[in-house]
Structure formats: C-alpha cells, structure tokens
Design a protein around this motif. Sequence first.
Motif: not given
Length: 519
Positions: A312-318, A323-326, A466-472
Amino acid sequence: MSEVTNTNKPDVALDDVASVGGHQHAHTSRFTPLSIMGIAFAILNSWVAGAASLSVVLVSGGPVAMLWGFLISFVGVMCIAASMAEICAVLPCVGGPYHWTFALAPPKHRIGMAYVTGWLNTAGWICLVATASSLGATFIINIIALFHENYEPQPWHTFVLYVAFSIGGWLVNVFGAKLLDIIGKAVFIWSLSGAVLVCIVCLSCASPEFRSGTDVFGTFVNETGWNNFVAFMLGLLQSTFSLVGTDAVAHLVLEMPRAHVNAPRAMLLAPVLGPLLTIFYQATGSKGGSTALLMFPVICMVGAAIAILTASSRTTQALAADRGIPFSRFFASETKGVNVPVPAITLNTFWVIVFGCVYLGSSAALNAILSASVVLIQLSYAAPIILLLFRGRSLLDQVSFHVGPRHFNLGKFGYVVNAWGVFFAIFTTIFFVFPSEVPVTSTSMNYTVVVAFGVVPLLAGLSWAFHGRKFYNGPRNLDLALEIARRGLTDQDRERGMSGRSGGIVDGLSSEKKEEESV
C-alpha cells in the motif's frame, strides 16, 4: 531500435540503475522470487480471510454460498488476476493498474482516467491495510473471551489491539526493511502449514460424525429478507474479500529481480493456493483445538499487516511521485539510511488509526471502510482491462517494454478472460453496496456506498481542484520503470527472442514526457 540486456547479473533490479532520466532512487532488489510469492500469499491469506469473514455468508447463502460461491469468486478473481498478470508482463510498473490505465488509455483521456484509477487503487489499498489490523484484533479478542466466560469486549479493547497491529506493521516496514524478504518466506510457510494442520485437525475432530453431502453442498440459508439471488450475491463478498489484493506484487516491481516474470507468476499463484485449502476448511466446520489453531491466523494477520502496508505504501508513493496527491514531493520521498518511503508508510498508518477511531463511535462505519477496500480495488482492476477490451489486445505489443514473445500471453482466450474478469468486478460491486438485510435500518444499512462513492470521490475531487489540475500530468516515472525492466533482461530472456525496446511505450509518449519535464 536498440537492444538492452543484462548478462552479468540475472537478479538485477533497481540497484543497477541508480539514475535514469534524472530520477534518483534508492531501492534495491530486496525481494527474492520466493519472498515475492510469500508476500502475495500473505496479503491474500484466503483461508484466514475467508474464515474470519464467515459471519457475512452464514446468513447470505450459508454453505451453498460458502462453497459454490467461492468457486464463482475464484474463477472471477482468477480472470482478473490473469488479465493483470498479462499486462504486468509487458508493463512492470510500480503504479500497477494506475500506470497501466495511463499506458492503455487514448491520449485524449489518458490523464483523467489515470488520475481516477490511481485514487481508486490507492484508497482501496489504504482501506485494505485496516482489514489486517481489524481481523488480527478480533482474533485476539476471541481468544481472551474463550478463556474468560464473563469477559465483555469493549470497543476500546479492540481499538488498542488494532492500533498495536498498525504500529507493529509501521515499525517493521520502516526499521526492518531488510527483514521483509525473510518475513515474506516465513509467513508463506507458516500460512500453508497452518491451513494444512487446521484441515487435518478439523477432520479428526469431526470424525466419524461428518455432515452429509447434502448439508455441505446443498444447504441454502437466507436470513437477509432479500430474495435468494440477492442473498447469494451478498454472500460472495466473503469469498471475494478473501481473494482481493492480487495486484500487490505489481507495486513492488522495482524491488525484485526480473519483475516481468516474477510479478505475473506471483499474481497467478497466490490466489490458486488459498482457495483449495479454504473450501476444505469451510466444509469441515469443526471447532476442535480452537485456541491453538487460532494462533495460526493470528500470526498470519501479523504478516498480512506488514505485507499489505508494504504494498500500500508503494502504491501511495507512486501516486505521490506523479503529483497525484497534495504534498506530493514529501510523500514520494524516501528516507536515507532505511531506504524506504517513510512518509508514505506513515500516511497509510495514520489513516488506518483514524479508521480505528471511527470504530470507537460506530462499528458499522469501520465495516463500511473495510468493505470499501473490495469495491475500490476491484474498480481499479477493471479500468485497464476494459481499455484492453475496447482498444484491442494488440495494444499490449505496442506498449510493451520489449519486443519478441511475451512471458505470459492469454492468446486466443484473452478476450474471454478479460471480459469475464470485468463483468465479475462490476457486477459484484453493484451488490456489494446493497444493505445486508431488509427492511433497512441504521444498523443494517451498508455505508460502503458512502465511503466508496462519496468520501473517496470527494477527497479525490478536492485534491484535483487544489493540486492535481495544476501539477498532475500522468505518471512521471513510467519510462524509468520500463528502462529498469529493459536493463533487467537476461540471457534467459534473450534466448526466448526478447530484446529491449527503445523510446516511449506509445506513440507520442516520449515527447509528452519531455514537455512535462520542461514545465
């Protein structure tokens, strides 16, 4: 087209690729093929998970749903696993279904579809981490109650044990990363041994008063208020839950040798070993030696808490690396010295403990979170397989990291296997959000729909706004993963006619990545 192979070290992983495309990584090939198999099996632990969730199926189909329902779930899950294994063999990427969706989607919709799949898969895995802690705590509470007849379990008792499992998993993943390989092998052997011993003891204790074949294979129980078909479908949650998580090893491909071979192999073998023993165990129904036998699933849950958190942690890290999460840079980082993604591991553990706090107020709310893991993960599995069906299976050859024959190819059975896997995932998901019984009350209401189709989409939407549309812009390290796979090709692979493919995995991907990096 250039050929990239490794002839000196057949067990090479990311330790031979310190930097590709400017990305620095500290992973090493810490998992052997056997430990990868062990981790995959520890996460599924079909016989343990199936036995722990029997309360679901006892009133929703009874023995018929336990046995025949398990066979239906097994076929469905195996179709999903085979479909993902085939994709993983050509796209060994740490993001798993999330990265596969990006690679297989039409360029116009690639980013949006990948983002949604990434959130579904990541959220599902975080919920799944909580299941190991919950089941482990429940097993221990049952042992205490068995020895103390006047004991009345309190929510906070379960919560303390639940947190202990969660913190224990965190400690091992952070400070015991070098032990993960050994733990994977040990849990594999322990779980298999426990399943065999439980079957032997149960049969011995039941003899000579075995239940009739009619009772075992033909008794249908429906105490749900639904019609028999719906009740049976609700009972499939138990068997499907015991088989969920087959993509686990896909999230560890950067930490194993020959990922294009070992990951698909583990994805296929893990769900095969458990069900054969599970059906045998469920058919006996004996409680003999319950305390001693219960220690097997307790230890299995310790291993599961560690292994699920690893995946799960590797999934979150990926997802964070893309840049899919804040706060993506922080959660994508790895800590020097231990060489593991401590921020991602901690984030997962934080949410698991938050879920435990919810249990103090409502056990139904925690059950909804646990059930949501199946729904979210299954939907993320369906995404890349659906794309394969609609865009054509020949797409796998176009996006493959290598040219030549594939290690795993469904061939002429591909469309049938893919189609049944998608059907099973979507059809069962519809029933998994049904209330457990009718008429519906606050207790019987299934709040899974709130978590899976309310809370998770809300968090994903806010993250995007707030994050994804700018960086993802989609996976940033997809080419890195494929370059690692190319450099990991061995003489054994070359003898099969395989050679590394240069450039991006789909038309225009390389140029898109360059434009992304320049922004």
